[in-house]
Design a protein around this motif. Structure first.
Motif, PDB file in Angstrom:
ATOM      1  N   SER A   1      39.102  38.810  45.088  1.00  0.00           N
ATOM      2  CA  SER A   1      40.394  38.841  44.398  1.00  0.00           C
ATOM      3  C   SER A   1      41.510  38.542  45.395  1.00  0.00           C
ATOM      4  O   SER A   1      41.389  38.843  46.586  1.00  0.00           O
ATOM      5  CB  SER A   1      40.639  40.214  43.759  1.00  0.00           C
TER       6      SER A   1
ATOM      7  N   TYR B   1      47.709  38.306  40.138  1.00  0.00           N
ATOM      8  CA  TYR B   1      46.466  38.190  40.886  1.00  0.00           C
ATOM      9  C   TYR B   1      45.473  37.300  40.146  1.00  0.00           C
ATOM     10  O   TYR B   1      45.601  37.075  38.953  1.00  0.00           O
ATOM     11  CB  TYR B   1      45.821  39.572  41.095  1.00  0.00           C
TER      12      TYR B   1
ATOM     13  N   PRO C   1      46.152  37.761  45.526  1.00  0.00           N
ATOM     14  CA  PRO C   1      47.408  37.484  44.821  1.00  0.00           C
ATOM     15  C   PRO C   1      47.744  36.005  44.899  1.00  0.00           C
ATOM     16  O   PRO C   1      47.396  35.321  45.867  1.00  0.00           O
ATOM     17  CB  PRO C   1      48.437  38.317  45.609  1.00  0.00           C
TER      18      PRO C   1
END
Length: 307
Positions: free
Chosen positions: A192, A118, A194
């Motif tokens: 955030s 991430y 991935p």
């Protein structure tokens, strides 16, 4: 953009290239054509997975001090606690407490920090992070950050549209920055996501985003897999648009995926093959022994029968 133009930009004394040991990212900065001094700053540490772009405010030395203060606090945090929101808060407190500070001295910032598969983006002001995903027609360029600016407030309220925002006379007025006010509390936004193989992140000051259209940025990233060349071409595009502000960019590749347990799988597979071969070899010996005993029994039967 021609090769000659790229070389011209690279030779300019205001352009700073990333360190040669970088493998996944590259960055560059340029003062532009209208500013005497470059108040932008950037820094990266690929080993720790941290990148930052800061755009100083206040003019002359004040803006340069502000952006460098932000970078220094991110560097300190990268080497110790890795709490980058705290690092930006510390930079805010330092700038507010600086005796050289005025109400206009401050900095924007956009920070990317990796955490395994991430990445996290932290930002204050109008420095931006974009995520580019490969695909047809130049791929997809997604803006991950939302500007802390007066014009963005007007867009969010529905008062103006994005086309009007691009030409608004107050488009450079920001509503939030590190330092720059007497407000001791700093709000930091975060997003955030991935990583996906093949993606790239672009961090930039508004010297790029305010001058170059998103479609053109996406095309540069799509056509240039080399990050250093992509960074040079993005700066060249901003200069071609007038170079009215300092320009800073960082281009970052997604990490190369490693299959989970890949080495152990290879070891286990090799062990299983060896075990299977050993079993086959043992079974072959048993069959040979059984065949030999059968022949011996048949020979004995014929011999006793003859007697």
């Amino acid at each position: 953009m021609s090769e000659a133009k790229v070389r011209e930009v690279s030779r300019h004394s205001g352009t700073i290239q990333r360190a040669s040991e970088a493998t996944r990212s590259a960055g560059a900065t340029h003062p532009g054509y209208k500013r005497e001094q470059n108040e932008d700053a950037f820094w990266a540490d690929e080993q720790r997975g941290i990148w930052v772009v800061a755009d100083g405010l206040g003019g002359h030395q004040a803006g340069e001090i502000a952006s460098k203060t932000v970078v220094e606090e991110i560097q300190r945090s990268a080497a110790t606690d890795r709490h980058y929101e705290r690092a930006l808060q510390r930079a805010h407190a330092l700038l507010l407490g600086d005796e050289q500070n005025t109400a206009n001295m401050g900095s924007t910032a956009v920070v990317v920090a990796e955490d395994g598969a991430y990445f996290h983006v932290y930002w204050v002001g109008d420095s931006r992070a974009y995520l580019w995903t490969p695909g047809e027609g130049g791929g997809q360029l997604k803006q991950l950050t939302s500007d802390h600016s007066y014009v963005q407030m007007l867009v969010d309220s529905g008062a103006i549209n994005t086309v009007e925002a691009a030409n608004h006379p107050n488009r450079h007025v920001i509503t939030r920055c590190i330092g720059g006010s007497t407000n001791p509390k700093l709000e930091i936004d975060r997003v955030s996501s991935p990583w996906t193989s093949g993606q790239r992140l672009l961090l930039c000051s508004d010297g790029l985003s305010a001058e170059v259209e998103s479609d053109q940025i996406a095309r540069v990233l799509a056509d240039n897999s080399d990050n250093r060349r992509a960074a040079d071409l993005l700066i060249a595009a901003a200069l071609d648009a007038g170079g009215k502000d300092n320009i800073t960019v960082q281009v970052i590749d997604a990490p190369t995926p490693t299959p989970a347990g890949g080495e152990n799988w290879t070891f286990r597979t090799g062990g299983a093959l060896r075990a299977s071969a050993q079993k086959l070899q043992a079974r072959g010996k048993i069959l040979l022994l059984m065949g030999a005993l059968g022949l011996l029994a048949a020979f004995a039967a014929r011999l006793f029968g003859a007697l």
